[in-house]
Each structure stands twice: as C-alpha cells, then as structure tokens.
Scaffold this active site. Structure first.
Site, PDB file in Angstrom:
ATOM      1  N   HIS A  19      86.818 -42.492   4.728  1.00 54.55           N
ATOM      2  CA  HIS A  19      87.522 -43.580   5.414  1.00 54.55           C
ATOM      3  C   HIS A  19      88.366 -44.356   4.411  1.00 54.55           C
ATOM      4  O   HIS A  19      88.410 -44.010   3.223  1.00 54.55           O
ATOM      5  CB  HIS A  19      86.558 -44.476   6.194  1.00 54.55           C
ATOM      6  CG  HIS A  19      85.501 -45.150   5.351  1.00 54.55           C
ATOM      7  ND1 HIS A  19      85.799 -45.965   4.283  1.00 54.55           N
ATOM      8  CD2 HIS A  19      84.149 -45.135   5.438  1.00 54.55           C
ATOM      9  CE1 HIS A  19      84.682 -46.432   3.759  1.00 54.55           C
ATOM     10  NE2 HIS A  19      83.660 -45.924   4.431  1.00 54.55           N
ATOM     11  N   HIS A  22      86.857 -45.387   0.920  1.00 56.71           N
ATOM     12  CA  HIS A  22      86.792 -44.318  -0.086  1.00 56.71           C
ATOM     13  C   HIS A  22      88.196 -44.022  -0.603  1.00 56.71           C
ATOM     14  O   HIS A  22      88.403 -43.808  -1.792  1.00 56.71           O
ATOM     15  CB  HIS A  22      86.220 -43.023   0.512  1.00 56.71           C
ATOM     16  CG  HIS A  22      84.947 -43.205   1.278  1.00 56.71           C
ATOM     17  ND1 HIS A  22      84.797 -42.773   2.568  1.00 56.71           N
ATOM     18  CD2 HIS A  22      83.769 -43.777   0.937  1.00 56.71           C
ATOM     19  CE1 HIS A  22      83.567 -43.066   2.997  1.00 56.71           C
ATOM     20  NE2 HIS A  22      82.928 -43.684   2.021  1.00 56.71           N
ATOM     21  N   CYS A 129      65.438 -48.463   2.177  1.00 59.77           N
ATOM     22  CA  CYS A 129      66.557 -48.415   3.135  1.00 59.77           C
ATOM     23  C   CYS A 129      67.273 -47.078   2.930  1.00 59.77           C
ATOM     24  O   CYS A 129      67.810 -46.818   1.852  1.00 59.77           O
ATOM     25  CB  CYS A 129      67.523 -49.574   2.904  1.00 59.77           C
ATOM     26  SG  CYS A 129      69.039 -49.386   3.868  1.00 59.77           S
ATOM     27  N   CYS A 132      71.082 -47.461   2.025  1.00 61.27           N
ATOM     28  CA  CYS A 132      71.389 -47.720   0.604  1.00 61.27           C
ATOM     29  C   CYS A 132      70.815 -46.629  -0.293  1.00 61.27           C
ATOM     30  O   CYS A 132      71.156 -46.566  -1.455  1.00 61.27           O
ATOM     31  CB  CYS A 132      70.811 -49.042   0.127  1.00 61.27           C
ATOM     32  SG  CYS A 132      71.361 -50.505   0.987  1.00 61.27           S
ATOM     33  N   CYS A 146      67.761 -54.744   6.212  1.00 60.30           N
ATOM     34  CA  CYS A 146      68.663 -54.680   5.049  1.00 60.30           C
ATOM     35  C   CYS A 146      69.945 -55.461   5.378  1.00 60.30           C
ATOM     36  O   CYS A 146      70.488 -55.310   6.473  1.00 60.30           O
ATOM     37  CB  CYS A 146      68.990 -53.217   4.767  1.00 60.30           C
ATOM     38  SG  CYS A 146      70.364 -52.975   3.647  1.00 60.30           S
ATOM     39  N   HIS A 149      72.721 -52.777   5.857  1.00 53.97           N
ATOM     40  CA  HIS A 149      72.548 -51.860   6.992  1.00 53.97           C
ATOM     41  C   HIS A 149      71.552 -52.449   7.997  1.00 53.97           C
ATOM     42  O   HIS A 149      70.445 -51.937   8.153  1.00 53.97           O
ATOM     43  CB  HIS A 149      72.030 -50.500   6.510  1.00 53.97           C
ATOM     44  CG  HIS A 149      72.901 -49.861   5.474  1.00 53.97           C
ATOM     45  ND1 HIS A 149      72.684 -49.947   4.128  1.00 53.97           N
ATOM     46  CD2 HIS A 149      74.029 -49.120   5.622  1.00 53.97           C
ATOM     47  CE1 HIS A 149      73.626 -49.295   3.480  1.00 53.97           C
ATOM     48  NE2 HIS A 149      74.453 -48.788   4.352  1.00 53.97           N
ATOM     49  N   LYS A 306      83.629 -56.516   9.098  1.00 56.43           N
ATOM     50  CA  LYS A 306      83.138 -55.412   8.302  1.00 56.43           C
ATOM     51  C   LYS A 306      83.531 -54.111   8.996  1.00 56.43           C
ATOM     52  O   LYS A 306      83.500 -54.039  10.223  1.00 56.43           O
ATOM     53  CB  LYS A 306      81.603 -55.530   8.247  1.00 56.43           C
ATOM     54  CG  LYS A 306      81.047 -55.035   6.969  1.00 56.43           C
ATOM     55  CD  LYS A 306      79.541 -55.121   6.962  1.00 56.43           C
ATOM     56  CE  LYS A 306      79.086 -53.939   6.179  1.00 56.43           C
ATOM     57  NZ  LYS A 306      77.993 -53.204   6.552  1.00 56.43           N
ATOM     58  N   LYS A 309      81.136 -48.020  12.038  1.00 55.16           N
ATOM     59  CA  LYS A 309      81.265 -47.052  13.132  1.00 55.16           C
ATOM     60  C   LYS A 309      80.945 -47.714  14.468  1.00 55.16           C
ATOM     61  O   LYS A 309      81.588 -47.458  15.465  1.00 55.16           O
ATOM     62  CB  LYS A 309      80.309 -45.881  12.899  1.00 55.16           C
ATOM     63  CG  LYS A 309      80.887 -44.843  11.964  1.00 55.16           C
ATOM     64  CD  LYS A 309      79.998 -43.606  11.947  1.00 55.16           C
ATOM     65  CE  LYS A 309      79.679 -43.249  10.511  1.00 55.16           C
ATOM     66  NZ  LYS A 309      78.558 -42.383  10.324  1.00 55.16           N
TER      67      LYS A 309
HETATM   68  N1  MSP Z   1      77.207 -41.925  -3.465  1.00 50.33           N
HETATM   69  C1  MSP Z   1      77.269 -43.280  -3.862  1.00 50.33           C
HETATM   70  C2  MSP Z   1      77.998 -43.429  -5.180  1.00 50.33           C
HETATM   71  C3  MSP Z   1      77.419 -42.666  -6.318  1.00 50.33           C
HETATM   72  S1  MSP Z   1      78.370 -42.830  -7.761  1.00 50.33           S
HETATM   73  C4  MSP Z   1      77.467 -42.196  -8.977  1.00 50.33           C
HETATM   74  C5  MSP Z   1      77.999 -44.095  -2.802  1.00 50.33           C
HETATM   75  N2  MSP Z   1      78.811 -43.401  -1.985  1.00 50.33           N
HETATM   76  S2  MSP Z   1      79.649 -44.009  -0.760  1.00 50.33           S
HETATM   77  O1  MSP Z   1      80.179 -42.884  -0.044  1.00 50.33           O
HETATM   78  O2  MSP Z   1      78.876 -44.944  -0.029  1.00 50.33           O
HETATM   79  O3  MSP Z   1      80.897 -44.674  -1.385  1.00 50.33           O
HETATM   80  C6  MSP Z   1      80.834 -45.935  -1.912  1.00 50.33           C
HETATM   81  C7  MSP Z   1      82.186 -46.347  -2.444  1.00 50.33           C
HETATM   82  O4  MSP Z   1      83.208 -46.261  -1.443  1.00 50.33           O
HETATM   83  C8  MSP Z   1      82.173 -47.808  -2.832  1.00 50.33           C
HETATM   84  O5  MSP Z   1      81.640 -48.039  -4.084  1.00 50.33           O
HETATM   85  C9  MSP Z   1      83.632 -48.109  -2.778  1.00 50.33           C
HETATM   86  O6  MSP Z   1      84.210 -47.578  -3.933  1.00 50.33           O
HETATM   87  C10 MSP Z   1      84.103 -47.332  -1.557  1.00 50.33           C
HETATM   88  N3  MSP Z   1      84.053 -48.142  -0.333  1.00 50.33           N
HETATM   89  C11 MSP Z   1      83.265 -47.921   0.765  1.00 50.33           C
HETATM   90  N4  MSP Z   1      83.548 -48.857   1.708  1.00 50.33           N
HETATM   91  C12 MSP Z   1      84.492 -49.692   1.266  1.00 50.33           C
HETATM   92  C13 MSP Z   1      85.194 -50.790   1.818  1.00 50.33           C
HETATM   93  N5  MSP Z   1      84.967 -51.262   3.026  1.00 50.33           N
HETATM   94  N6  MSP Z   1      86.156 -51.349   1.037  1.00 50.33           N
HETATM   95  C14 MSP Z   1      86.471 -50.864  -0.203  1.00 50.33           C
HETATM   96  N7  MSP Z   1      85.825 -49.858  -0.742  1.00 50.33           N
HETATM   97  C15 MSP Z   1      84.772 -49.275  -0.076  1.00 50.33           C
HETATM   98  O7  MSP Z   1      77.806 -45.281  -2.760  1.00 50.33           O
END
Ligand code: MSP
Length: 494
Positions: A19, A22, A129, A132, A146, A149, A306, A309
């Site tokens: 999304h 990411h 959780c 997380c 949490c 979540h 926020k 989904k």
């Molecule tokens: N798999 C772990 C990271 C392991 S790194 C060794 C993880 N993955 S995640 O798919 O949840 O991705 C998290 C990352 O996505 C966040 O740290 C951030 O970089 C990005 N984001 C997810 N949602 C976001 C927003 N709403 N806004 C900005 N960035 C966001 O955590």
C-alpha cells in the site's frame, strides 16, 4: 565522503498487499539510492529491499486463503516486485527471508551467540499481539487491546523461549547513540530512544515454540527463530550472500561484503525500537560494526484517519501510477510531507497537487519553452561556445551534477526538501518568463532569453533525476537536441 553507500528499507510482511505506506518508504529510499549512484557510481551503492515472510501472521493469512505459506509468500513477494517495477524502483537486491542462504546465515549467527553464552533458555509470560508480532508492554495496551491493532485479539501466552541478553548490551548501544557512532534520526527520536533505554531494558526472545513457519534453531529444533530477529538479520546477511549472475533477484552478481555497515536504515517510526536497540544489540554481540544511521520517517493518515482495511481507505500505489504515471506518483509521495514528520494525504489533494505542480507547473513550462524554441533554426545552447562544462556550471567529470542546495538537503536526509527546491526553480523560471514576455521578442533577443531558459531547464532536469527519472531523461533529451521540437505533454491535466 566515503565511497560506498548502503541503504535499506524495512522488509515488508507478505500478509498484506503493498500500500501507499510501503511505497512511500521505498520511493524515498530509491531517490536517495539514485542520488548516491550519481555521485559515487552505480557499483558503489547497494540498495536493499524485500519481504519478511516467516511468522504467525503470514502463516495465518496463508491459511485463511487456503494456501501453503511458501506459495502465498511467493505470490505476494511477486506482487511487491511488480509494484516496485511500476514505480521504477531501482533496487539492487530484492531480499526474501525464505531464501535458504539467509536461513542458513540466521542459524549460524544465533548459534554463535548461543555458543558464547549470550542466548539462554527461559520462560515468558505475556500478552502477544500477532499484528505487531511481539509481546506487548504495559504502555502498549489500552482497554485490554493493542493500541496499534485494537481489532486483533491479544493472546495470553506462557512459553519457553530462548532469550538474547540484550540488557548486557543496552549501555553500549546508548553510548554509541550518544557519541554519534550510531545516529538515530530525526534528532527528537534519538532522545526518545535514549530515554527509553534509561528506563531499563529487558532481554528479548529470539525464538518461539509452536510456530512452525520459521527458521528452526540449529540447537533446538522445537523452536523457530522469532520473526523480528530473522528479519533484522537480513540487512547483514544480504551483504554476505554471493549472488550469482543467474540470480534473477540481483541486478549484478558482485560480492557485497564490503558494504557493511549500512549507511542508513530507512524505517517507519513504528519499528524504530527494533532498529535502534534490538538490532544494534545483536550486532554488538556478534562483534560486527553498527549501522551509521537509522532514520525513522512519519506515518501517513488518509483524510485525517489511520489507513486501514476496515475503513476501506487504503491507497493502492498501482492506482496512483495508473492515474499519474510512475513519476507523478513518486512526486506526490515524496512531496507529501517533510521526511521524518507525520502527514495527511487524500486523493483529492493528490489531484490538486498534480495539476498545479506537474501539469500546469513543470509540464506547461517545458511545453512553453520548447514551443518558443521551435521557432529557432537551432538550439541556442548549441551555438555559443560558452556552454558550461557541467550542467550546473561546474565540471561534472565525476558525475556530480547536483545543485549545492540539493547536495545539502540529501546530506541532511531531506529528499523532500531537495525536491521542493527544484520546484521552486520551476516556479521562478515561470515567473521570469511571464515578466520577460519572450513571445513578444524575436531575433537575437529571443535567442538570448531562450538560451537562459533552456540552460535552466537542463539544470532542473538533471536535478530531478533521483526523484523523477523518466521525466528527467525526457527534459534532458528535449533540450539537448540540435533543433528543439515541441514534445508531447509531459503530464496530462486530470
Ligand atoms: N516486517 C516488518 C519490518 C521488518 S524490517 C527488518 C514490518 N513490515 S510492514 O510490512 O508492516 O511494513 C512496515 C513499514 O511500512 C513501516 O516501517 C513503514 O516504513 C511503512 N508503512 C506502513 N504503513 C505506513 C503508513 N501509514 N505511513 C507511512 N509508512 C508506513 O514492519
């Protein structure tokens, strides 16, 4: 300046579709990687991204779809790569934690710590959780749920885990942070982390029983490596893996061992603790150098809410690309807010911004100047002998063709500021043209005006390269032609 640059993004969980959150992290990191490639040469930059594929959360998502975890991970990892390709992300390696080379590396890394008495067996009781993928501490729980979540049920768990003696290394991590050896950025985040360390640090689990979708511990096959530990180690294992030429996930087959330590781990603020304390602790225990910087950026909200989904407000990066093109989407994301701060976005605001800055701004400026230049028999910058050597007037033998303001903004890890500066130049040039009214001129006077505009546009084009690579190449191509012709619109109005 050091002649190598290693930059990473978090590796994304495959339980979720890519999304805009990411995409944001990855696009900004890509702009940084492109900037450093231009400065240091492509071979001296290593840009790593990938997917985090083990753990309960992924196994549950796979099961819900009636799929085997590996099959499911393969599909979502392919989806991530597809999105990155559509966004023109030039990673050097797409890392997957299910890569057997990584699995072997993680096993050996932990076995070494275990052999040296830095990992021990203990009992853990707490609320886990799955969202997380961690046990929650007291302050992370609100109304029995949490905070991140609230819809995921907390699981009360008592289990045998292997623990890493993080508490023994916390003091040294704190010292490294305070001495500047390990920079936690933005500055305010550093104080937050140091404050938290000072409150006391517990040892952390490195394994869990009963989680079958994971890397088994080499010395106790009843336990698998805790997904966060598995994931963090990817940053190091990627530099140790010798990617062969036939490895389709790698752009080159070079040995990357020299790239460690990382110059910057770009992460979202949600996962800073793992990167600022747990990861450095593990590295110190393994007697490896620490990363130089961990930069935590802020979070997007969508129309003040926020992204989730359940609310149905998740923005899919492919929709942005379909509407605004790869460069348009990249521009909208990078310029959405200051890198490091939180920000709010909306599809409406994206549209307004696209029309104002790209269709009416840069696109219109390029069309206007090209149309005027079309009248001339030859590109005026090709006539005079005084064309500067580099695109910004300095010699660019070493590939450096960025404006000082751009260099400064990147040195401060503010790509958004660098981009803003380029667009200020676009506005200024627009204004200058409006004041000078070149369409009322002809002959040598028109040629003189146009020469200035074209040189300025070439400079804008060159400085846009890290952010909008295709647009940058087009601008350069249009205005370095011997005879300039009016091109197709760079950005259609929406
Ligand atoms: N798999 C772990 C990271 C392991 S790194 C060794 C993880 N993955 S995640 O798919 O949840 O991705 C998290 C990352 O996505 C966040 O740290 C951030 O970089 C990005 N984001 C997810 N949602 C976001 C927003 N709403 N806004 C900005 N960035 C966001 O955590």
């Amino acid at each position: 300046m050091k002649n190598k640059f290693y930059i990473t993004t978090p590796i994304y969980y495959v339980n979720d579709r890519p999304h805009i959150g990411h995409a944001y992290t990855t696009v900004v990191a890509d702009a940084m990687a492109r900037f450093y490639r231009a400065k240091l040469g492509a071979d001296n930059v290593f840009f790593l991204t990938g997917t985090d594929e083990h753990g309960t959360k992924v196994a549950e998502s796979a099961a819900a779809k009636g799929k085997k975890p590996q099959e499911f991970a393969d599909e979502v990892a392919a989806e991530y790569r597809e999105v990155w390709s559509k966004l023109n992300i030039g990673y050097d390696e797409f890392f997957r934690t299910t890569d057997p080379r990584h699995e072997a590396f993680v096993g050996a890394f932990l076995l070494d710590l275990y052999d040296r008495g830095l990992i021990y067996k203990g009992d853990y009781k707490g609320l886990y959780c799955v969202g997380c993928e961690k046990y929650l501490s007291f302050e992370e729980i609100k109304d029995g749920a949490c905070i991140v979540h609230p819809n995921k049920k907390l699981v009360e768990q008592e289990e045998e885990n292997y623990f890493f003696k993080l508490s023994e290394f916390a003091g040294r991590v704190q010292q490294a942070i305070q001495s500047g050896e390990l920079r936690i950025l933005p500055e305010a985040r550093q104080n937050e982390i140091v404050g938290k360390i000072k409150q006391g640090v517990n040892d952390v689990s490195v394994s869990r029983p009963g989680v079958s979708w994971g890397i088994p511990l080499p010395w106790d096959k009843n336990q698998t490596v805790y997904v966060w530990v598995d994931a963090l180690i990817n940053y190091l294992s990627a530099t140790e893996i010798f990617a062969g030429k036939d490895d389709e996930t790698s752009r080159t087959g070079r040995n990357r061992r020299d790239f460690w330590p990382a110059d910057i781990h770009v992460v979202g603020k949600d996962i800073l603790w793992f990167h600022a304390l747990v990861w450095p602790g593990l590295l110190l225990a393994a007697e490896k150098p620490l990363p130089k910087q961990v930069f935590a950026h802020g979070y997007f909200t969508i129309d003040g809410q926020k992204m989730s989904k359940t609310l149905g407000n998740v923005i899919n990066p492919l929709e942005l690309v379909a509407e605004y093109g790869a460069d348009g989407a990249r521009y909208l994301m990078i310029s959405a807010f200051a890198f490091g701060a939180d920000g709010d976005v909306s599809l409406e605001k994206f549209k307004e911004k696209y029309n104002a800055d790209l269709a009416n701004g840069l696109g219109n400026l390029v069309a206007r100047v090209a149309k005027l230049a079309e009248k001339l028999p030859k590109n005026p910058t090709k006539i005079s002998a005084s064309m500067p050597a580099g695109k910004n007037g300095k010699n660019d033998e070493d590939g450096e063709n960025f404006l000082p303001e751009i260099e400064k903004a990147f040195a401060e890890n503010r790509p958004d500021k660098a981009l803003e500066h380029v667009f200020e130049r676009v506005k200024n040039l627009d204004q200058k043209i409006a004041n000078e009214e070149p369409w009322t001129k002809d002959g040598e006077e028109l040629e003189r005006f146009l020469k200035f505009y074209i040189e300025e546009l070439l400079l804008i084009g060159a400085n846009l390269a890290p952010f909008m690579p295709a647009t940058s190449a087009k601008i350069t191509q249009i205005f370095s032609a011997e005879k300039i012709a009016k091109p197709e619109a760079l950005f259609l109005r929406k």
